[in-house]
Design an enzyme around this catalytic site. Sequence first.
Site, PDB file in Angstrom:
ATOM      1  N   HIS A 173      54.166  78.752  42.160  1.00  0.00           N
ATOM      2  CA  HIS A 173      55.287  79.086  43.040  1.00  0.00           C
ATOM      3  C   HIS A 173      54.928  80.163  44.068  1.00  0.00           C
ATOM      4  O   HIS A 173      55.671  80.376  45.018  1.00  0.00           O
ATOM      5  CB  HIS A 173      56.516  79.509  42.223  1.00  0.00           C
ATOM      6  CG  HIS A 173      56.415  80.845  41.572  1.00  0.00           C
ATOM      7  ND1 HIS A 173      56.025  81.036  40.267  1.00  0.00           N
ATOM      8  CD2 HIS A 173      56.685  82.080  42.044  1.00  0.00           C
ATOM      9  CE1 HIS A 173      56.056  82.314  39.960  1.00  0.00           C
ATOM     10  NE2 HIS A 173      56.466  82.976  41.034  1.00  0.00           N
ATOM     11  N   ASP A 204      52.952  75.812  36.411  1.00  0.00           N
ATOM     12  CA  ASP A 204      53.046  76.964  37.311  1.00  0.00           C
ATOM     13  C   ASP A 204      51.711  77.685  37.479  1.00  0.00           C
ATOM     14  O   ASP A 204      51.641  78.908  37.553  1.00  0.00           O
ATOM     15  CB  ASP A 204      54.119  77.953  36.832  1.00  0.00           C
ATOM     16  CG  ASP A 204      54.595  78.864  37.954  1.00  0.00           C
ATOM     17  OD1 ASP A 204      54.334  78.550  39.128  1.00  0.00           O
ATOM     18  OD2 ASP A 204      55.208  79.910  37.652  1.00  0.00           O
ATOM     19  N   SER A 283      54.052  88.085  40.339  1.00  0.00           N
ATOM     20  CA  SER A 283      53.751  86.700  39.957  1.00  0.00           C
ATOM     21  C   SER A 283      52.301  86.349  40.269  1.00  0.00           C
ATOM     22  O   SER A 283      51.824  86.549  41.389  1.00  0.00           O
ATOM     23  CB  SER A 283      54.679  85.735  40.697  1.00  0.00           C
ATOM     24  OG  SER A 283      56.012  85.930  40.286  1.00  0.00           O
TER      25      SER A 283
END
Length: 427
Positions: A173, A204, A283
Amino acid sequence: MTDGWNWRRPPTPPAHGTPQSTTPGRSSEPEPGSPWWSGTATDPWRDPYAPSAVVLPTPPSGGGVPEPVTDPDAPRRSYAPIIVICLVTALLAGGIGGTLGFVFAVRGGYAASGGTQLGASGQQIPENTQRAPESLAGVAERVMPSVVTVRVTGAIGSGFVVSTDGYVITNDHVVEGADESLSVSFSDGSTAPAKLIGRDPESDVAVIKVAKSGLTPVSLGNSDDIAVGDPVLAFGSPLALVNTVTQGIVSALDRPIQAGEEGGTTRYYAAIQTDAAVNQGNSGGPLVDAGGQVVGVNSVIRSVGGADTEAGNIGLAFAIPINQAKRVAEDIIDTGKARRTVIGAEVMTGETAAGARLRGVEQAGPAATAGLRAGDVITKLDGHPLEEGTDLIALVRKYAPGSTVAVEYRRGTKTASVSVTLAADTN
């Protein structure tokens, strides 16, 4: 009778031709035996009628030289030149001393603000500031050069170098929608362009490659070896604050995570839960154990905010286990596509059956081969309790294709267990 205290010596007879005093009661000789006038016939202080005379003391027998007497009228020597020389010397010495003192002060590092030195000096460095390589500070110093800030148009994420030739693992993402503007920056402030190698939205995980030489890859650990309570460090660029390190512990293991935006790809994985502070921008960054090895990829957080833009750290962060992320990344690098692990069954979601109820089973698939049927409720996978259907999907993705796992299930009122060999999705 004569008063011995008031008796006076008669005056000395005058010289020839001088009239003799006729003062009665005076005698020209002292009274015999008088202690006052014995041997003092010429003492003017004893005999007021004796002639005056100056008596000089007899010089000492040693023949010493008398002390010289300074002439008060003689010209005196001037001390003005000597005083001037002393003043000039003192000024020169003070100037040289002040200059040397200032130089030494500046070189000593405590004169930067006018020469004032604050705090104690001459003390030894405390042992707790001599950071050992195995300390958390030593681990942070060792890992930080391998952590990167991933910059995509309008967004910032994190990643970490996993090979000397520039491969970097990050979240899918983070690079979603990336174009030619993809770049990374390092802890030393340098930047480099990057290109997308491949993505796996459902896990992911994504891989990019950096065009830079001399890179130092991280050391990858074994996420199956960590335990609840182990200390961990989270690296990344939360809220665009690059080169950030936070500390926490492993809060839970194999936490089933289902994430994804509405209408987008749904992501499943059995996460490592930590209370290390993780925020937007973390992230894709590494979760590192106390030995400096990467054990997870920071991915999502739980928040009380109403929207993703309002999300913030509340001590609930989740990382993809590095064993899973490494396997997916290797597939992407080698084949351009990641394999997805499956059990060969469809599960029902949203049902509180204290387990994962199978909606259907694929013929000749892993579940069917092991003897499972539609309607069976799987309660444990490899010893991990299941609460609902998504838990089974997340835990299955943790294992590599070909792994054999123990399955406990309930069929009606009976319970049983079988071994299932997981497979890779053929799609």
